[in-house]
Enzyme design. Structure first.
Site, PDB file in Angstrom:
ATOM      1  N   CYS A  63       0.814  -1.221   0.000  1.00 42.67           N
ATOM      2  CA  CYS A  63       0.000   0.000   0.000  1.00 42.67           C
ATOM      3  C   CYS A  63       0.845   1.268   0.000  1.00 42.67           C
ATOM      4  O   CYS A  63       0.298   2.367  -0.092  1.00 42.67           O
ATOM      5  CB  CYS A  63      -0.994   0.006   1.152  1.00 42.67           C
ATOM      6  SG  CYS A  63      -0.258  -0.166   2.775  1.00 42.67           S
ATOM      7  N   HIS A 116      -9.489   3.235   0.369  1.00 44.53           N
ATOM      8  CA  HIS A 116      -8.049   2.937   0.312  1.00 44.53           C
ATOM      9  C   HIS A 116      -7.768   2.004  -0.867  1.00 44.53           C
ATOM     10  O   HIS A 116      -7.696   0.787  -0.709  1.00 44.53           O
ATOM     11  CB  HIS A 116      -7.651   2.289   1.642  1.00 44.53           C
ATOM     12  CG  HIS A 116      -6.233   1.833   1.748  1.00 44.53           C
ATOM     13  ND1 HIS A 116      -5.209   2.305   0.962  1.00 44.53           N
ATOM     14  CD2 HIS A 116      -5.668   0.921   2.599  1.00 44.53           C
ATOM     15  CE1 HIS A 116      -4.080   1.700   1.302  1.00 44.53           C
ATOM     16  NE2 HIS A 116      -4.331   0.858   2.288  1.00 44.53           N
TER      17      HIS A 116
END
Length: 364
Positions: A83, A319
């Protein structure tokens, strides 16, 4: 030294997994932002660096460049730092400009969780060290740093309220690129929801008697974001107004069982390198994978919430893993203009126990 600057930054709306962006492949999502930030660019870019975490594999940066219609002479490199991939792509492009490898780069990240071919996440750490799922790891961080359910829900409510305020006041409009037939609003945010009531009603979802709920965690999402990076000299030559100047960055590792704590040493080391303090930084953009992460980092570093994710974040908006780090930078690109900030930091904690922090200086 040649200095790297950001002159344009854009993102798509953030869609839910299986939601409004589900029909678009990663390269198509990336092409929407690439087309926008390179329109009217009079010279060929040197390279594309893009982050991606959940596939489908291959060199998505190269594929996205070709999908965008760029010259076949423009190569492309895809980065997987999970991420943190989008932020790492931007960081690397800035160092390449600084080192003289090129003068114009497109960098960012993309994720289509909807079209990911993988049922399970990749391994982040050997089992003998510990490789918890991210929700369980968020519980570990809450326990280690004494972050209660109430503290997490209070922060999550900030994220929802700030995001709704930003939406209603058109703060996201500058960031967004238009996709045909897709509303210019992040799919996960609903101004009609009573988020305070929702947060109180939810039960822990990762651990019995835990503190982490679906309300104080991010969603699983689709989206893309990219920035146009140049040397200061090239920006001046081409008539672009630089907004953010890359100052420096730090990447560091932490215990894989506490991946959300990665920003703590990364920010600390970065500030120490430049004889700066938290007080010297006007704005922080820290990815909100879990409220426990943000609260722990703010508590340990003594970052006031008034400086932190002031226009909302991933708990409210979503996200899209490989894109999220680039979204942090895109958000700062517009925030420093709006709030006349001088120094800002974009930072993210990463599965496997990694933290990235990037220091920016405003040029306006």
């Amino acid at each position: 030294m040649t200095r790297a600057v950001i002159v344009k930054a854009k993102r798509t709306v953030i869609g839910k997994k299986g939601g409004i962006l589900k029909q678009y492949s990663p390269e198509q999502l990336a092409s929407f932002v690439m087309k926008d930030i390179i329109q009217d660019l009079p010279e060929q870019i040197d390279d594309i660096i893009f982050g991606n975490a959940v596939g489908p594999g291959g060199n998505i940066a190269r594929l996205s460049g070709l999908e965008t219609g760029l010259s076949v002479a423009v190569p492309g490199m895809t980065i997987d730092r999970q991420c943190g991939s989008g932020l790492e792509a931007i960081r690397l492009a800035c160092y390449l400009v600084q080192g003289g490898a090129g003068q114009i780069y497109v960098a960012g990240g993309v994720e289509s969780s909807s079209q990911s071919p993988y049922d399970k996440r990749a391994r982040f750490s050997p089992e003998k060290l510990g490789d918890p799922d991210m929700g369980v790891a968020a519980e570990y961080v809450a326990e280690k740093y004494g972050i209660t359910r109430q503290m997490q829900d209070e922060y999550a409510l900030y994220s929802y309220q700030r995001s709704i305020h930003s939406l209603k006041n058109g703060r996201f409009s500058d960031e967004l690129v238009q996709i045909p037939d897709i509303p210019l609003q992040d799919e996960g945010l609903n101004p009609k929801v009573n988020y305070e009531r929702m947060l109180h009603r939810l039960t822990p979802c990762f651990k019995e008697n835990g503190t982490v709920t679906l309300g104080n965690s991010c969603g699983i999402n689709d989206g893309a974001s990219a920035v146009l990076i140049m040397s200061e000299e090239k920006a001046k030559e081409l008539g672009y107004q630089p907004i953010l100047r890359f100052v420096d960055s730090v990447v560091t590792g932490v215990n894989p069982n506490y991946p959300a704590s990665g920003p703590i040493p990364a920010i600390s080391q970065l500030l120490s390198k430049h004889s700066l303090s938290i007080q010297d930084i006007d704005l922080f953009e820290l990815n909100e994978a879990f409220a426990s992460k943000v609260v722990a980092c703010a508590k340990e570093l003594k970052i006031p919430y008034e400086k932190l994710n002031i226009e909302g974040g991933a708990i409210a908006l979503g996200h899209p893993y490989g894109a999220s780090g680039a979204i942090l930078v895109t958000r700062l690109f517009y925030e420093v203009q709006r709030y006349k900030a001088l120094f800002s930091i974009s930072t993210i904690g990463i599965g496997g126990g990694i933290g990235i922090a990037v220091l920016w200086e405003s040029m306006i």
